[in-house]
Write a protein that holds these residues in place. Structure first.
Motif, short mmCIF file in Angstrom:
data_model
loop_
_atom_site.label_atom_id
_atom_site.label_comp_id
_atom_site.label_asym_id
_atom_site.label_seq_id
_atom_site.Cartn_x
_atom_site.Cartn_y
_atom_site.Cartn_z
N UNK A 187 0.80 -1.22 0.00
CA UNK A 187 0.00 0.00 0.00
C UNK A 187 0.84 1.28 0.00
N UNK A 188 2.14 1.12 -0.20
CA UNK A 188 3.04 2.27 -0.23
C UNK A 188 4.03 2.10 -1.37
N UNK A 189 4.22 3.16 -2.13
CA UNK A 189 5.21 3.14 -3.20
C UNK A 189 6.54 3.56 -2.59
N UNK A 190 7.51 2.66 -2.67
CA UNK A 190 8.85 2.94 -2.15
C UNK A 190 9.87 2.79 -3.27
N UNK A 191 11.05 3.38 -3.12
CA UNK A 191 12.09 3.18 -4.13
C UNK A 191 12.43 1.70 -4.31
N UNK A 192 12.40 0.93 -3.23
CA UNK A 192 12.69 -0.50 -3.31
C UNK A 192 11.63 -1.22 -4.15
N UNK A 193 10.37 -0.88 -3.96
CA UNK A 193 9.28 -1.46 -4.73
C UNK A 193 9.46 -1.11 -6.21
N UNK A 194 9.70 0.14 -6.49
CA UNK A 194 9.90 0.59 -7.87
C UNK A 194 11.08 -0.13 -8.52
N UNK A 195 12.20 -0.22 -7.79
CA UNK A 195 13.39 -0.88 -8.34
C UNK A 195 13.13 -2.35 -8.62
N UNK A 196 12.47 -3.03 -7.69
CA UNK A 196 12.19 -4.46 -7.87
C UNK A 196 11.32 -4.70 -9.10
N UNK A 197 10.29 -3.89 -9.26
CA UNK A 197 9.40 -4.03 -10.42
C UNK A 197 10.15 -3.73 -11.72
N UNK A 198 10.94 -2.67 -11.71
CA UNK A 198 11.69 -2.29 -12.90
C UNK A 198 12.66 -3.40 -13.31
N UNK A 199 13.40 -3.93 -12.33
CA UNK A 199 14.38 -4.97 -12.62
C UNK A 199 13.73 -6.27 -13.09
N UNK A 200 12.48 -6.50 -12.69
CA UNK A 200 11.78 -7.72 -13.09
C UNK A 200 11.12 -7.60 -14.47
N UNK A 201 11.25 -6.44 -15.09
CA UNK A 201 10.70 -6.29 -16.44
C UNK A 201 9.48 -5.40 -16.54
N UNK A 202 9.15 -4.69 -15.47
CA UNK A 202 8.01 -3.77 -15.50
C UNK A 202 8.45 -2.36 -15.87
N UNK A 203 9.49 -2.27 -16.71
CA UNK A 203 10.01 -0.96 -17.12
C UNK A 203 9.07 -0.26 -18.10
N UNK A 204 8.01 -0.94 -18.54
CA UNK A 204 7.02 -0.35 -19.42
C UNK A 204 5.73 0.00 -18.67
N UNK A 205 5.84 0.12 -17.33
CA UNK A 205 4.68 0.41 -16.49
C UNK A 205 4.91 1.67 -15.66
N UNK A 206 3.81 2.32 -15.37
CA UNK A 206 3.82 3.45 -14.44
C UNK A 206 3.14 2.97 -13.17
#
Length: 182
Positions: free
Chosen positions: A18-37
């Motif tokens: 329920x919170x957007x954190x830099x760690x959450x963003x980094x994990x998603x990005x590294x897993x291939x969610x670089x095409x998501x906002x």
């Protein structure tokens, strides 16, 4: 020159964070969610994708896999699409007037046999299952086969995600009901 895959826009709703954190963003990005906002609204984190794939189904399934591979403590709750539609929603989706859709519903225009409402039959605010309506529309040459396929894929993906969610929340009850119905 190779042909580019089509790009599909869709949103996945997450549960468990329920919170957007830099760690959450980094994990998603590294897993291939670089095409998501990633966004947060009303306490719900969601990911809005613009993903290239051969089909909408392939785009959504690969996005769900990317979220699962990210290692974040969240599950994909559903694809943010409404499968229950009003007469006005149907008209908007097929770019026709509400009056024409009403005529399809009551059989005064079109081939007849329009699907019955799925719920709210006694309330007057009738709702139809979009997948059933899409099937009727396709059978009667009002929409393309690909539109029907997308409706079917979204319905099944969301049904499976909902079943997974209920299994996590109430495993015994889910098992009892599946056993009783199957």
């Amino acid at each position: 020159m190779t042909e580019r895959e089509p790009e599909f826009d869709f949103t996945l709703l997450l549960d468990g964070v329920d919170t957007i954190t830099p760690s959450l963003e980094d994990s998603l990005f590294q897993a291939g969610c670089d095409d998501a906002t990633i966004s947060l609204r009303f306490g719900r984190i969601y990911l809005t994708f613009s993903r290239s794939a051969p089909s909408l189904k392939d785009a959504i399934l690969s996005a769900i896999k990317s979220v699962r591979d990210s290692g974040i403590p969240a599950t994909v709750l559903r694809v943010d699409t409404c499968e229950l539609v009003t007469q006005a929603d149907i008209a908007r989706r097929i770019d026709r007037s509400r009056q024409l859709v009403n005529q399809y519903i009551n059989g005064s225009r079109g081939p007849g046999g329009f699907p019955a409402p799925a719920c709210n039959i006694t309330d007057g605010a009738l709702l139809w299952n979009w997948c059933e309506v899409a099937h009727w529309l396709w059978e009667n040459n009002f929409i393309k086969k690909s539109d029907l396929k997308d409706a079917q894929d979204l319905t099944i993906i969301n049904s499976v995600l909902e079943l997974e969610h209920q299994r996590q929340r109430s495993p015994d009850l889910t098992k009892e009901i599946i056993t009783a119905l199957c």
